[in-house]
Design a protein around this motif. Structure first.
Motif, PDB file in Angstrom:
ATOM      1  N   HIS A   1       0.825  -1.208   0.000  1.00 33.76           N
ATOM      2  CA  HIS A   1       0.000   0.000   0.000  1.00 33.76           C
ATOM      3  C   HIS A   1       0.862   1.263   0.000  1.00 33.76           C
ATOM      4  N   LEU A   2       2.027   1.199   0.637  1.00 37.16           N
ATOM      5  CA  LEU A   2       2.929   2.352   0.604  1.00 37.16           C
ATOM      6  C   LEU A   2       3.418   2.603  -0.818  1.00 37.16           C
ATOM      7  N   GLY A   3       3.694   1.519  -1.540  1.00 39.47           N
ATOM      8  CA  GLY A   3       4.093   1.658  -2.936  1.00 39.47           C
ATOM      9  C   GLY A   3       3.024   2.361  -3.759  1.00 39.47           C
TER      10      GLY A   3
ATOM     11  N   SER B   1      -0.282  11.147   0.320  1.00 41.61           N
ATOM     12  CA  SER B   1      -1.653  11.295   0.827  1.00 41.61           C
ATOM     13  C   SER B   1      -1.912  10.264   1.926  1.00 41.61           C
ATOM     14  N   LYS B   2      -2.911  10.553   2.735  1.00 40.40           N
ATOM     15  CA  LYS B   2      -3.256   9.621   3.809  1.00 40.40           C
ATOM     16  C   LYS B   2      -3.828   8.328   3.233  1.00 40.40           C
ATOM     17  N   SER B   3      -3.483   7.222   3.886  1.00 41.81           N
ATOM     18  CA  SER B   3      -3.978   5.918   3.454  1.00 41.81           C
ATOM     19  C   SER B   3      -4.718   5.265   4.611  1.00 41.81           C
ATOM     20  N   ALA B   4      -6.021   5.092   4.434  1.00 42.57           N
ATOM     21  CA  ALA B   4      -6.829   4.462   5.486  1.00 42.57           C
ATOM     22  C   ALA B   4      -6.416   3.015   5.699  1.00 42.57           C
ATOM     23  N   GLU B   5      -6.021   2.340   4.600  1.00 46.12           N
ATOM     24  CA  GLU B   5      -5.645   0.937   4.711  1.00 46.12           C
ATOM     25  C   GLU B   5      -4.346   0.766   5.495  1.00 46.12           C
ATOM     26  N   VAL B   6      -3.354   1.643   5.212  1.00 45.35           N
ATOM     27  CA  VAL B   6      -2.084   1.588   5.961  1.00 45.35           C
ATOM     28  C   VAL B   6      -2.339   1.889   7.430  1.00 45.35           C
ATOM     29  N   MET B   7      -3.183   2.865   7.693  1.00 41.64           N
ATOM     30  CA  MET B   7      -3.496   3.231   9.076  1.00 41.64           C
ATOM     31  C   MET B   7      -4.124   2.057   9.819  1.00 41.64           C
ATOM     32  N   LYS B   8      -5.032   1.355   9.150  1.00 41.64           N
ATOM     33  CA  LYS B   8      -5.693   0.205   9.762  1.00 41.64           C
ATOM     34  C   LYS B   8      -4.680  -0.905  10.075  1.00 41.64           C
ATOM     35  N   LEU B   9      -3.779  -1.174   9.131  1.00 42.32           N
ATOM     36  CA  LEU B   9      -2.785  -2.239   9.322  1.00 42.32           C
ATOM     37  C   LEU B   9      -1.800  -1.886  10.432  1.00 42.32           C
ATOM     38  N   VAL B  10      -1.329  -0.645  10.444  1.00 42.97           N
ATOM     39  CA  VAL B  10      -0.397  -0.213  11.495  1.00 42.97           C
ATOM     40  C   VAL B  10      -1.071  -0.310  12.855  1.00 42.97           C
ATOM     41  N   ASN B  11      -2.330   0.116  12.927  1.00 44.66           N
ATOM     42  CA  ASN B  11      -3.073   0.054  14.189  1.00 44.66           C
ATOM     43  C   ASN B  11      -3.200  -1.382  14.681  1.00 44.66           C
ATOM     44  N   ASN B  12      -3.491  -2.312  13.757  1.00 53.47           N
ATOM     45  CA  ASN B  12      -3.601  -3.726  14.126  1.00 53.47           C
ATOM     46  C   ASN B  12      -2.283  -4.259  14.667  1.00 53.47           C
ATOM     47  N   LEU B  13      -1.179  -3.923  13.983  1.00 52.68           N
ATOM     48  CA  LEU B  13       0.124  -4.459  14.370  1.00 52.68           C
ATOM     49  C   LEU B  13       0.659  -3.824  15.647  1.00 52.68           C
TER      50      LEU B  13
END
Length: 228
Positions: free
Chosen positions: A92-94, A107-119
């Motif tokens: 997703h960062l790519g 730009s902000k990524s909701a998916e990256v935010m969700k994954l980081v929060n989970n980890l």
């Protein structure tokens, strides 16, 4: 003065940020792979000891080690899940950097935010993801998140409790025929006994496998260390 230096410091290019993050993510994935190998190597020794204990009808020791094996397998499953999520973050960062080439900024990524929060809730990678949280928030990829859960994640040795069914399944898998040869009432009674309450005859037989209670505890401690 430091604040002025920080203000004058050039903002890293999105491509450079991506390379740095992906390098850290790859390193974390390698750390996970190494931890999985360490756990699985220790599990082989524990499996052998469980079989030997079952042959001696020392079901107390066998059950104690089977419980540790259940914990280890759950840890390995979590580690594989963590690795998959780290790879998803990298992907997703790519995509975010590809978009940045067009719009000129990340730009902000909701998916990256969700994954980081989970980890950040995963004990094995919580500290690393806390650092990612800070860096990505600063770069504008994610919004600032509450990190109170990190301490709880690090303090938690195991997320799930082992059930009797899971432990019995491991015993059947590793010592099925030996355990099955015991009368049902005797087998259940011995499974209830903690390892330190084995009979005198069993304690003498332990010399062939786990020498004594200290050795049993040492083996359990080794498994706990490679899980942490």
């Amino acid at each position: 003065m430091e604040k002025i230096k920080t203000m004058l410091k050039p903002t890293p290019h999105p491509q450079q940020l991506l390379r740095d993050w992906q390098r850290k993510l790859r390193q974390e994935c390698r750390n996970i792979e190494r931890q999985i190998r360490d756990i699985q190597r220790e599990e082989k020794s524990v499996q052998k000891t469980i079989r030997e204990a079952a042959k001696r009808n020392d079901m107390g020791s066998a059950k104690a080690l089977a419980k540790e094996l259940v914990r280890s397998r759950k840890t390995v499953n979590r580690l594989y899940e963590n690795k998959a999520q780290l790879n998803s973050i990298s992907m997703h960062l790519g995509e975010s950097v590809a978009i940045a080439r067009t719009v000129g900024h990340l730009s902000k990524s909701a998916e990256v935010m969700k994954l980081v929060n989970n980890l950040m809730k995963a004990p094995e990678v919580a500290i690393t993801m806390q650092e990612f949280n800070k860096e990505m928030t600063k770069a504008g990829v994610i919004e600032e998140m509450v990190t109170d859960s990190i301490d709880d994640a690090l303090d938690s040795e195991d997320i799930e409790e082992e059930t009797e069914e899971e432990i019995d399944k491991v015993l059947s898998e590793l010592a099925g025929e030996t355990a099955a040869q015991l009368p049902e009432a005797v087998r259940k009674e011995r499974l209830k006994q903690p390892a330190q309450q084995t009979s005198t005859a069993e304690e003498e037989a332990i010399a062939e496998g786990v020498d004594d209670e200290d050795d049993l505890e040492e083996m359990r401690a080794r498994l706990a260390r490679v899980r942490s």
